[in-house]
Design an enzyme around this catalytic site. Structure first.
Site, PDB file in Angstrom:
ATOM      1  N   TYR A 274      25.969  39.259  41.778  1.00 38.85           N
ATOM      2  CA  TYR A 274      25.853  41.023  41.364  1.00 38.85           C
ATOM      3  C   TYR A 274      24.799  41.321  42.138  1.00 38.85           C
ATOM      4  O   TYR A 274      23.658  41.174  41.714  1.00 38.85           O
ATOM      5  CB  TYR A 274      25.632  41.201  39.769  1.00 38.85           C
ATOM      6  CG  TYR A 274      25.806  42.492  39.373  1.00 38.85           C
ATOM      7  CD1 TYR A 274      25.941  43.407  40.380  1.00 38.85           C
ATOM      8  CD2 TYR A 274      25.500  42.959  37.894  1.00 38.85           C
ATOM      9  CE1 TYR A 274      26.176  44.883  39.759  1.00 38.85           C
ATOM     10  CE2 TYR A 274      25.590  44.272  37.696  1.00 38.85           C
ATOM     11  CZ  TYR A 274      26.044  45.380  38.563  1.00 38.85           C
ATOM     12  OH  TYR A 274      26.063  46.455  38.171  1.00 38.85           O
TER      13      TYR A 274
ATOM     14  N   LYS B 228      29.811  40.803  43.628  1.00 42.92           N
ATOM     15  CA  LYS B 228      30.107  42.388  43.454  1.00 42.92           C
ATOM     16  C   LYS B 228      28.987  43.264  44.283  1.00 42.92           C
ATOM     17  O   LYS B 228      28.040  43.053  44.208  1.00 42.92           O
ATOM     18  CB  LYS B 228      29.805  42.253  41.845  1.00 42.92           C
ATOM     19  CG  LYS B 228      29.827  43.919  41.355  1.00 42.92           C
ATOM     20  CD  LYS B 228      29.745  44.121  39.820  1.00 42.92           C
ATOM     21  CE  LYS B 228      29.651  45.688  39.641  1.00 42.92           C
ATOM     22  NZ  LYS B 228      29.157  45.936  38.103  1.00 42.92           N
TER      23      LYS B 228
END
Length: 304
Positions: free
Chosen positions: A137, A165
């Site tokens: 992330y 992400k």
């Protein structure tokens, strides 16, 4: 390690009662409704899921409840947000035992790690859970740590680090990832108000906050974009954009949960120290959601 992660993955909310205790039944209902409305995967205990507001045992309870209701229908990915490396290892190992399909791993919380510390953190987690697919992330805007291309090159050596992400808010990073690594990583857009732009640049999925309130429209945007029907996707996206902006402000969790409540999809209750929106800010969000409901596009015309 190969995964088939693509499409719209809402970062689902954790539902609380008025006394701020976790309502597992309501959380399962939220997840089930999202799947029934066509989303392609579920992110549990991300930022919107208030991961950092839960005790360790509560996190496991939420994951188990999510796994029970998802029941293999779509991939289920657990947000991982810990401040100690060993705590993150324990969490990911427990997630694997529960039956979670992958972990979306935020950088270590609180302490802002250096480049070498960040790489070692992710590498340690990957090596400790070799059978657990991992998604990096990358959100330097919120967490102050940018997992750069050179750092991703080091992490590419870990076979179970399979996805990223991408939440830098700079769409150029998506192209740079593909230029540098080809299809080594599955790339998700992580910023709602540049989602369509990211999909046009090749992102294979969209991890979304506002999908919690409007899943059908989110899925329609993804389907149209994946078919190259960008002009039609843009029609929905332009309608959606004022709401998508709510995903980018400090009170994003409160905004998204209030939108859920206005849409009849969940409760706005959050856990302290967060407070429910009040006054003009609350009225503005309600008005924005009600306007979106009143003007929502007719999706049937797209024959999806």
């Amino acid at each position: 390690m190969n995964v088939d992660w693509k499409g719209v993955y809402p970062a689902v909310s954790t539902q609380f009662r008025d006394d701020q205790s976790i309502d597992l039944d309501a959380t399962q209902t939220v997840i089930d409704n999202q799947i029934n409305d066509g989303v392609n995967g579920i992110i549990c205990l991300g930022t919107v899921g208030e991961n950092c507001a839960l005790y360790p045992e509560e996190k496991r309870q939420v994951l188990a409840a999510a796994q029970e209701v998802v029941a293999g229908r779509v991939p289920l990915i657990a947000g991982t947000a810990e401040s100690i490396t060993t705590a993150a290892v324990d969490y990911m190992q427990d997630a694997k035992k529960i039956g979670i399909d992958g972990c979306m791993v935020m950088p270590a919380m609180v302490y802002r790690t250096s480049d070498s510390e960040t790489v070692e953190y992710y590498r340690t987690l990957a090596q400790a859970t070799p059978e657990m697919p991992m998604m990096i992330y990358n959100n330097p805007v919120s967490y102050g740590v940018d997992v750069s291309l050179d750092m991703m090159a080091q992490l590419a050596e870990c076979e179970n680090i399979v996805a990223v992400k991408e939440s830098t808010t700079d769409t150029r990073r998506i192209t740079e990832l593909y230029n540098r690594f080809d299809d080594r990583f599955t790339v998700f857009s992580g910023v709602d108000d540049i989602a369509l732009e990211s999909l046009m640049l090749g992102a294979t999925g969209w991890i979304s906050g506002l999908t919690n309130a409007f899943p059908a429209e989110s899925v329609a945007i993804y389907k149209l974009a994946s078919q190259g029907r960008y002009a039609e996707a843009l029609e929905i996206y332009r309608w959606f954009l004022p709401l998508l902006r709510l995903d980018t402000i400090p009170t994003l969790v409160q905004c998204i949960k209030l939108a859920e409540q206005v849409c009849g999809r969940g409760s706005e209750q959050v856990r302290a120290p967060r407070q429910k929106l009040q006054g003009q800010e609350r009225a503005d969000v309600i008005a924005l959601v009600e306007q979106a409901i009143a003007t929502r596009p007719d999706l049937s015309k797209y024959n999806l």
